[in-house]
Design a protein around this motif. Structure first.
Motif, mmCIF file in Angstrom:
data_model
loop_
_atom_site.group_PDB
_atom_site.id
_atom_site.type_symbol
_atom_site.label_atom_id
_atom_site.label_comp_id
_atom_site.label_asym_id
_atom_site.label_seq_id
_atom_site.Cartn_x
_atom_site.Cartn_y
_atom_site.Cartn_z
ATOM 1 N N GLY A 1 23.016 38.150 42.460
ATOM 2 C CA GLY A 1 21.627 38.220 41.996
ATOM 3 C C GLY A 1 21.437 37.472 40.686
ATOM 4 N N ASN B 1 21.112 37.255 37.020
ATOM 5 C CA ASN B 1 21.714 38.219 36.079
ATOM 6 C C ASN B 1 20.680 38.914 35.195
ATOM 7 O OD1 ASN B 1 21.132 36.068 34.372
ATOM 8 N ND2 ASN B 1 23.263 35.326 34.441
ATOM 9 N N TYR C 1 32.077 37.690 28.399
ATOM 10 C CA TYR C 1 32.369 36.251 28.356
ATOM 11 C C TYR C 1 31.350 35.605 29.282
ATOM 12 C CZ TYR C 1 34.241 31.728 29.809
ATOM 13 O OH TYR C 1 34.362 30.384 30.114
ATOM 14 N N ASP D 1 29.768 31.833 30.729
ATOM 15 C CA ASP D 1 29.952 30.377 30.901
ATOM 16 C C ASP D 1 28.758 29.876 31.705
ATOM 17 O OD1 ASP D 1 32.331 28.515 32.965
ATOM 18 O OD2 ASP D 1 30.976 27.843 31.372
ATOM 19 N N TRP E 1 15.331 30.400 28.506
ATOM 20 C CA TRP E 1 15.961 31.021 29.679
ATOM 21 C C TRP E 1 17.234 31.769 29.270
ATOM 22 C CZ3 TRP E 1 20.853 29.765 31.638
ATOM 23 C CH2 TRP E 1 21.151 30.236 32.922
ATOM 24 N N TYR F 1 36.026 25.594 43.096
ATOM 25 C CA TYR F 1 34.675 25.957 42.635
ATOM 26 C C TYR F 1 34.333 25.043 41.457
ATOM 27 C CZ TYR F 1 30.517 28.695 41.826
ATOM 28 O OH TYR F 1 29.202 29.066 41.720
ATOM 29 N N GLN G 1 35.335 25.339 37.384
ATOM 30 C CA GLN G 1 36.302 26.442 37.273
ATOM 31 C C GLN G 1 37.079 26.332 35.951
ATOM 32 O OE1 GLN G 1 39.289 26.352 40.409
ATOM 33 N NE2 GLN G 1 40.554 27.915 39.410
ATOM 34 N N LYS G 2 37.186 27.416 35.207
ATOM 35 C CA LYS G 2 37.899 27.394 33.905
ATOM 36 C C LYS G 2 39.346 27.849 34.089
ATOM 37 C CE LYS G 2 34.241 26.035 31.763
ATOM 38 N NZ LYS G 2 33.407 25.786 32.942
ATOM 39 N N MET H 1 29.680 34.460 36.716
ATOM 40 C CA MET H 1 31.113 34.511 37.055
ATOM 41 C C MET H 1 31.644 33.313 37.836
ATOM 42 S SD MET H 1 31.704 37.382 39.908
ATOM 43 C CE MET H 1 30.576 37.480 41.261
ATOM 44 N N GLY H 2 30.797 32.576 38.553
ATOM 45 C CA GLY H 2 31.266 31.384 39.262
ATOM 46 C C GLY H 2 32.442 31.707 40.184
ATOM 47 N N ASP I 1 26.717 36.911 39.795
ATOM 48 C CA ASP I 1 26.374 35.504 40.018
ATOM 49 C C ASP I 1 25.230 35.431 41.021
ATOM 50 O OD1 ASP I 1 28.056 32.684 39.334
ATOM 51 O OD2 ASP I 1 26.491 32.554 40.853
ATOM 52 N N GLN I 2 24.392 34.428 40.867
ATOM 53 C CA GLN I 2 23.227 34.280 41.741
ATOM 54 C C GLN I 2 23.603 33.608 43.059
ATOM 55 O OE1 GLN I 2 20.739 31.234 40.138
ATOM 56 N NE2 GLN I 2 22.426 29.777 40.349
HETATM 57 C C1 LIG Z 1 29.670 27.143 34.951
HETATM 58 S S1 LIG Z 1 29.632 28.198 36.284
HETATM 59 C C2 LIG Z 1 30.801 29.444 35.887
HETATM 60 C C3 LIG Z 1 32.221 29.033 36.260
HETATM 61 C C4 LIG Z 1 33.247 30.135 35.964
HETATM 62 N N1 LIG Z 1 33.410 30.425 34.567
HETATM 63 C C5 LIG Z 1 34.580 29.802 36.604
HETATM 64 O O1 LIG Z 1 35.623 29.777 35.910
HETATM 65 O O2 LIG Z 1 34.639 29.587 37.811
HETATM 66 C C6 LIG Z 1 28.093 28.969 36.082
HETATM 67 C C7 LIG Z 1 27.703 29.954 37.177
HETATM 68 O O3 LIG Z 1 26.491 30.584 36.779
HETATM 69 C C8 LIG Z 1 25.750 30.912 37.932
HETATM 70 N N2 LIG Z 1 24.349 31.151 37.532
HETATM 71 C C9 LIG Z 1 23.458 30.242 37.091
HETATM 72 N N3 LIG Z 1 22.284 30.858 36.796
HETATM 73 C C10 LIG Z 1 22.458 32.193 37.061
HETATM 74 C C11 LIG Z 1 21.638 33.350 36.966
HETATM 75 N N4 LIG Z 1 20.387 33.282 36.522
HETATM 76 N N5 LIG Z 1 22.142 34.544 37.319
HETATM 77 C C12 LIG Z 1 23.411 34.642 37.773
HETATM 78 N N6 LIG Z 1 24.261 33.581 37.902
HETATM 79 C C13 LIG Z 1 23.788 32.381 37.538
HETATM 80 C C14 LIG Z 1 25.936 29.702 38.851
HETATM 81 O O4 LIG Z 1 25.716 30.057 40.198
HETATM 82 C C15 LIG Z 1 27.419 29.349 38.564
HETATM 83 O O5 LIG Z 1 28.262 29.957 39.508
#
Ligand SMILES: C[S@@+](CC[C@H](N)C(=O)[O-])C[C@H]1O[C@@H](n2cnc3c(N)ncnc32)[C@H](O)[C@@H]1O
Length: 538
Positions: A9, A11, A27, A29, A65, A232, A235-236, A260-261, A280-281
């Motif tokens: 959903g 966040n 944390y 990202d 945002w 993905y 990915q970190k 969380m990605g 995560d959305q």
């Molecule tokens: C940069 S990635 C995170 C990567 C993660 N740290 C990893 O190691 O795999 C950012 C994530 O934020 C999610 N995202 C973006 N906008 C969002 C929102 N409004 N609510 C929830 N998740 C969101 C995206 O779907 C994406 O998976």
């Protein structure tokens, strides 16, 4: 608050629903304002979108945002809690001044951590951009957790630790011995086996460090050759999250990742015996994280829950009865009974206090209504009479569907005796969808002639085909499926559903999962016998 949960959903909505001061470490990202879309590039099928990072209204749109989300994160952090915000040159200055200093207060700034990595690009007129910024803020001036000796301190030592080991020479009983010092327990255990007599292996925690580690951390970016690579986008590295989580939290603490990605934070938090919440959305992100946890051994958080938007009938229908009852009562906004036995057949209370019964069945009959009336009577006679007098529901029955007899009896009770029993289907409470269908085609290829250990192997092309009204998101493969251990993915993300494997002579059990855009999954298991020829065992 339920912990050890993956939630699909936006966040912002989910954060708003979380309790104030309930989390120890966050944390995040988020998209970096890079004005790009992040795709999982696959074969010639072209690009498949994973998430977007484009902002029509420019930096102000992006900052607004992110700010409303950080404000919610600040609210749910415990007074002793802290937060890492991962970003880069695209927006770091705006994020610090317009968001973090405003919401946390510049007095709670702790570090601007630099994550340094080697990624060469063909820039010629500027320096290579080889670092990200991770801002660390405390919620208050109170004692924020700081385990200074986490994992890998100085960049020089980083190199050693990055390598995961170091070596020197020691004299044992006068004998010169090569000594390997390993700083990562996993790598240590992995290497214990192949050490010869002339050397010895020691595992060393880095607790000897006297000074706090520097704020420059050097870890490699994750490329497709890395063990932990899942495919993905963005990915970190686990070592980076290891360092941050180890330093700023303790065992049992609650760690939240609202973006969380691919689930790096969640995977590492679990390995460090922290409780966790991941949001995560993207359904793909939630399922990839779930599969990543399935791959991990001895999960600290098991059993954990996955909250999607839609649920498939079969998964619910065959879920553990008590788990299902408690879960559906909560989804209905009620309070489940703590007691599972001797509860007079009542499984909880609705928001208005009236009793709830849950039947994990279809076409519920008249007899269930009769028994329910008797149970409600025994439960609380005063409340019953009060509800009858007030023409309010005397109780709720939740089931997958109700038979004609039940509907008629409920109607009769209402009309003749003012006893209102609400018949509620599961589908009225949560959206139900059909899980994807899946089939696997096996195509025997030529003998594997690459010699060496694969002498006698047969090459097989496996093609999985999934169908779902929602569309297919990805496939995942377990090439050594063991029903007792459950699905342990060898490949987490396969967008095309095609794999070529070289199988030794013998029996092989392979499982493939298909995940659709609702995050619903289905699995197919195939058993193959390789003995010169390939035979499928039905
Ligand atoms: C940069 S990635 C995170 C990567 C993660 N740290 C990893 O190691 O795999 C950012 C994530 O934020 C999610 N995202 C973006 N906008 C969002 C929102 N409004 N609510 C929830 N998740 C969101 C995206 O779907 C994406 O998976």
């Amino acid at each position: 608050m339920t912990v050890n949960k993956l939630i699909l959903g936006d966040n912002l909505e989910i954060l708003k629903g979380m309790e104030a001061e309930s989390v120890d470490l966050i944390y995040l990202d988020p998209p970096f304002f890079s004005n790009r879309n992040y795709e999982v590039i696959w074969g010639d099928a072209g690009e498949v979108r994973s998430f977007q990072d484009r902002w029509a209204g420019g930096i102000d749109h992006y900052i607004a945002w992110l700010k409303e989300r950080v404000a919610e994160m600040h609210r749910i952090l415990k007074p002793t809690g802290s937060m890492f915000l991962h970003c880069d040159w695209h927006a770091n200055a705006y994020i610090r001044v317009d968001i973090l200093d405003r919401i946390f207060g510049s007095g709670n700034f702790k570090n601007e951590i630099v994550w340094f990595y080697h990624r060469w690009t063909n820039v010629s007129k500027t320096f290579q951009k080889m670092h990200d910024t991770i801002f660390w803020y405390g919620k208050t001036q109170n004692a924020v957790t700081f385990n200074k000796n986490g994992y890998a301190p100085s960049s020089h030592q980083l190199k050693k630790f990055e390598k995961g080991w170091d070596q020197n020479v020691v004299y044992l009983k006068g004998k010169k011995i090569r000594q390997y010092i390993i700083y990562n327990r996993e790598k240590f255990e992995k290497n214990c086996k192949n050490i010869d007599g002339e050397a010895r292996l020691v595992y060393r925690e880095t607790t000897e460090l006297k000074v706090a580690p520097p704020d420059v951390l050097e870890y490699s970016v994750i490329n497709s050759q890395a063990d932990e690579f899942i495919g993905y986008p963005t990915q970190k590295p686990e070592d980076l999250l290891y360092k941050l989580i180890f330093t700023a939290s303790n065992e049992g603490d609650i760690v939240l990742d609202p973006f969380m990605g691919g689930g790096t934070t969640i995977a590492v938090a679990d390995r460090l015996n922290r409780q966790w919440i991941g949001i995560d959305q993207s359904a793909m992100a939630v399922k990839v994280t779930e599969l990543r946890l399935q791959k991990q051994a001895d999960l600290f958080s098991s059993p954990y829950t996955v909250q999607l938007h839609k649920y498939d009938y079969d998964t619910l229908r065959y879920k553990d009865a008590f788990q299902f009852e408690a879960w559906i009562v909560r989804q209905f906004g009620g309070t489940p009974n703590a007691k599972q036995r001797g509860d007079m057949g009542l499984d909880g209370k609705a928001a208005d206090g009236a009793p709830i019964q849950v039947k994990r069945q279809d076409t519920i009959g008249r007899n269930v209504i009769d028994n329910f009336v008797a149970a409600v009577q025994r439960f609380d006679k005063t409340l019953l009479e009060k509800n009858i007098a007030a023409k309010k529901p005397i109780g709720y029955i939740i089931a997958f569907s109700f038979g004609k007899g039940a509907v008629e009896e409920a109607a009769r009770l209402k009309n003749k005796e003012d006893r209102i029993i609400k018949l509620v289907t599961v589908e009225e409470i949560i959206p139900i969808a059909t899980k994807p269908a899946i089939g696997v085609h096996i195509n025997e290829m030529e003998k594997d002639t690459s010699g060496g250990t694969s002498a006698g192997n047969r090459k097989i092309e496996l093609t999985a085909a999934g169908q779902s009204a929602a569309g297919i998101e990805f496939y995942s493969w377990d090439f050594a499926y063991d029903a007792e251990k459950g699905f342990k993915p060898s490949i987490i993300i396969d967008k095309e559903g095609k794999q070529i494997v070289s199988l030794k002579p013998g029996i092989h059990t392979i499982a493939v999962k298909v995940v659709d855009n609702n995050g619903l999954e289905n699995m197919e298991i195939i058993k193959l016998k390789i003995n010169g020829i390939v035979e499928e065992i039905k």
